[in-house]
Design an enzyme around this catalytic site. Structure first.
Site, PDB file in Angstrom:
ATOM      1  N   GLU A  66      12.932  -9.496   1.756  1.00 23.18           N
ATOM      2  CA  GLU A  66      12.086  -8.498   2.174  1.00 23.18           C
ATOM      3  C   GLU A  66      13.034  -7.205   1.663  1.00 23.18           C
ATOM      4  OE1 GLU A  66      11.244  -8.646   6.235  1.00 23.18           O
ATOM      5  OE2 GLU A  66      10.205  -6.498   6.286  1.00 23.18           O
ATOM      6  N   HIS A  83       4.234  -4.705   8.933  1.00 25.05           N
ATOM      7  CA  HIS A  83       4.172  -4.762  10.169  1.00 25.05           C
ATOM      8  C   HIS A  83       2.850  -5.291  10.951  1.00 25.05           C
ATOM      9  CE1 HIS A  83       7.163  -2.048   9.303  1.00 25.05           C
ATOM     10  NE2 HIS A  83       6.340  -1.044   8.677  1.00 25.05           N
ATOM     11  N   PRO A  85       0.756  -1.228  -0.033  1.00 22.92           N
ATOM     12  CA  PRO A  85      -0.071   0.036   0.081  1.00 22.92           C
ATOM     13  C   PRO A  85       1.037   1.515   0.068  1.00 22.92           C
ATOM     14  CG  PRO A  85      -0.037  -1.070   2.131  1.00 22.92           C
ATOM     15  CD  PRO A  85       0.532  -2.195   1.176  1.00 22.92           C
ATOM     16  N   ASN A  86       0.232   2.400  -0.713  1.00 28.32           N
ATOM     17  CA  ASN A  86       0.775   3.731  -0.815  1.00 28.32           C
ATOM     18  C   ASN A  86       2.260   3.646  -1.447  1.00 28.32           C
ATOM     19  OD1 ASN A  86      -1.260   4.698   0.740  1.00 28.32           O
ATOM     20  ND2 ASN A  86      -0.134   3.541   2.518  1.00 28.32           N
ATOM     21  N   TYR A  89      11.063   8.728   1.602  1.00 26.39           N
ATOM     22  CA  TYR A  89      11.229   7.585   0.440  1.00 26.39           C
ATOM     23  C   TYR A  89      11.877   8.282  -0.885  1.00 26.39           C
ATOM     24  CZ  TYR A  89       7.950   5.421   3.525  1.00 26.39           C
ATOM     25  OH  TYR A  89       7.195   5.044   4.588  1.00 26.39           O
ATOM     26  N   ASN A  97       8.256  -5.635  -0.831  1.00 28.26           N
ATOM     27  CA  ASN A  97       7.987  -4.628  -0.019  1.00 28.26           C
ATOM     28  C   ASN A  97       6.527  -4.403   0.275  1.00 28.26           C
ATOM     29  OD1 ASN A  97       7.979  -1.998   1.593  1.00 28.26           O
ATOM     30  ND2 ASN A  97       9.064  -0.890  -0.432  1.00 28.26           N
ATOM     31  N   ALA A 126       3.063  -0.822   4.872  1.00 26.23           N
ATOM     32  CA  ALA A 126       2.645  -1.097   6.067  1.00 26.23           C
ATOM     33  C   ALA A 126       2.337  -2.390   6.576  1.00 26.23           C
ATOM     34  CB  ALA A 126       1.363   0.170   6.427  1.00 26.23           C
ATOM     35  N   HIS A 181      12.735  -2.721   2.135  1.00 25.40           N
ATOM     36  CA  HIS A 181      12.208  -1.511   2.531  1.00 25.40           C
ATOM     37  C   HIS A 181      13.041  -0.302   1.926  1.00 25.40           C
ATOM     38  CE1 HIS A 181       9.113  -3.458   4.939  1.00 25.40           C
ATOM     39  NE2 HIS A 181      10.187  -4.057   5.071  1.00 25.40           N
ATOM     40  N   LEU A 182      12.535   0.618   1.206  1.00 27.92           N
ATOM     41  CA  LEU A 182      13.181   2.049   0.837  1.00 27.92           C
ATOM     42  C   LEU A 182      13.926   2.722   2.062  1.00 27.92           C
ATOM     43  CD1 LEU A 182      10.483   3.267  -1.305  1.00 27.92           C
ATOM     44  CD2 LEU A 182      12.732   2.675  -2.225  1.00 27.92           C
ATOM     45  N   SER A 183      13.243   2.878   3.208  1.00 26.68           N
ATOM     46  CA  SER A 183      13.661   3.584   4.507  1.00 26.68           C
ATOM     47  C   SER A 183      14.233   2.497   5.451  1.00 26.68           C
ATOM     48  CB  SER A 183      12.498   4.142   5.004  1.00 26.68           C
ATOM     49  OG  SER A 183      11.485   3.496   5.348  1.00 26.68           O
ATOM     50  N   ARG A 227      13.080   4.535  12.339  1.00 27.38           N
ATOM     51  CA  ARG A 227      11.966   5.002  12.324  1.00 27.38           C
ATOM     52  C   ARG A 227      11.146   4.795  13.867  1.00 27.38           C
ATOM     53  NH1 ARG A 227       9.201   4.789   6.590  1.00 27.38           N
ATOM     54  NH2 ARG A 227       7.915   6.569   7.508  1.00 27.38           N
ATOM     55  N   ASP A 255       1.505 -15.881   6.759  1.00 29.56           N
ATOM     56  CA  ASP A 255       1.164 -17.230   6.546  1.00 29.56           C
ATOM     57  C   ASP A 255       1.342 -17.687   5.103  1.00 29.56           C
ATOM     58  OD1 ASP A 255       0.575 -17.686   9.222  1.00 29.56           O
ATOM     59  OD2 ASP A 255      -1.683 -17.419   8.854  1.00 29.56           O
ATOM     60  N   ARG A 290       7.305   0.656  13.333  1.00 27.47           N
ATOM     61  CA  ARG A 290       7.880   0.129  12.231  1.00 27.47           C
ATOM     62  C   ARG A 290       9.042  -0.837  12.373  1.00 27.47           C
ATOM     63  NH1 ARG A 290       5.448   3.534   8.350  1.00 27.47           N
ATOM     64  NH2 ARG A 290       5.216   5.552   9.145  1.00 27.47           N
ATOM     65  N   ARG A 313       5.091  11.022  -2.434  1.00 23.69           N
ATOM     66  CA  ARG A 313       4.852  10.491  -0.769  1.00 23.69           C
ATOM     67  C   ARG A 313       6.112  10.806  -0.108  1.00 23.69           C
ATOM     68  NH1 ARG A 313       4.575   4.435   1.360  1.00 23.69           N
ATOM     69  NH2 ARG A 313       4.175   5.124   3.244  1.00 23.69           N
TER      70      ARG A 313
HETATM   71  C1  DQA Z   1       8.107   1.122   3.721  1.00 27.81           C
HETATM   72  C2  DQA Z   1       8.402   1.309   5.175  1.00 27.81           C
HETATM   73  C3  DQA Z   1       7.000   1.011   5.915  1.00 27.81           C
HETATM   74  O1  DQA Z   1       7.061   1.188   7.245  1.00 27.81           O
HETATM   75  C4  DQA Z   1       5.738   2.053   5.169  1.00 27.81           C
HETATM   76  O2  DQA Z   1       4.681   1.767   5.706  1.00 27.81           O
HETATM   77  C5  DQA Z   1       6.112   1.820   4.038  1.00 27.81           C
HETATM   78  C6  DQA Z   1       7.102   1.847   3.246  1.00 27.81           C
HETATM   79  C7  DQA Z   1       9.692   1.328   2.784  1.00 27.81           C
HETATM   80  O3  DQA Z   1       9.793   1.080   1.836  1.00 27.81           O
HETATM   81  O4  DQA Z   1      10.311   1.874   3.569  1.00 27.81           O
HETATM   82  O5  DQA Z   1       4.916   1.998   3.161  1.00 27.81           O
HETATM   83  O6  DQA Z   1       8.077  -0.198   3.388  1.00 27.81           O
END
Ligand code: DQA
Length: 144
Positions: A99, A80, A10-11, A23, A74, A77, A101-103, A108, A87, A112, A18
């Site tokens: 796995e 978490h 998501p997002n 990011y 990725n 959210a 993550h950009l950040s 943070r 599963d 997270r 964003r």
């Molecule tokens: C994220 C980190 C997550 O905590 C956040 O909810 C995201 C982006 C990242 O790529 O850093 O949507 O997965």
């Protein structure tokens, strides 16, 4: 060519506009292009997807078991919160999941710091921005 699924939660469709201080300025389309370019010399064709819906991501993990040699994930959210994604990955073991993550999620907010994906992933790459995706493809190729 083998196929790697690259799944985005998501997002992440809003990347580029964003919270660019967290990011970065690259769009998801730019990251997809980077992944296609990085995958080719590794012998990996890229099936790159994004959804804001948890169930889509769960369905795609199951689909990957039939169509892909591994997943770069990725989960945004849902990382978490999603026992369902945890599963789904377990259900398709040993299909490797890397796995991303950009950040740096550990630098943070406390909410997270916990990943539901990490215990069922081969490993996690976080904090390197879009480079993390291509590093993850290298890690997947090495794993294969
Ligand atoms: C994220 C980190 C997550 O905590 C956040 O909810 C995201 C982006 C990242 O790529 O850093 O949507 O997965």
């Amino acid at each position: 060519m083998k196929t790697a699924f690259i799944l985005n939660g998501p997002n992440l469709n809003a990347l580029g506009k964003r919270e660019p201080g967290i990011y970065g300025g690259n769009t998801l389309a730019m990251i997809e292009a980077d992944c296609a370019a990085a995958g080719a010399p590794l012998g990996l064709a890229i099936d790159f997807r994004q959804s804001n819906h948890e169930g889509d991501l769960v369905d795609w993990v199951h689909e990957a078991a039939d169509k892909a040699v591994g997943i770069v994930l990725n989960a945004g959210a849902y990382t978490h919160t999603s026992i369902a994604l945890h599963d789904a990955i377990r259900a398709n073991a040993p299909l490797p999941v890397i796995e991303v993550h950009l950040s740096n999620i550990h630098a943070r907010e406390a909410f997270r710091h916990k990943s539901m994906i990490a215990p069922v992933a081969v490993g996690m790459i976080c904090g390197f921005g879009p480079l993390g995706y291509t590093l993850a493809l290298q890690a997947l190729a090495a794993r294969l």
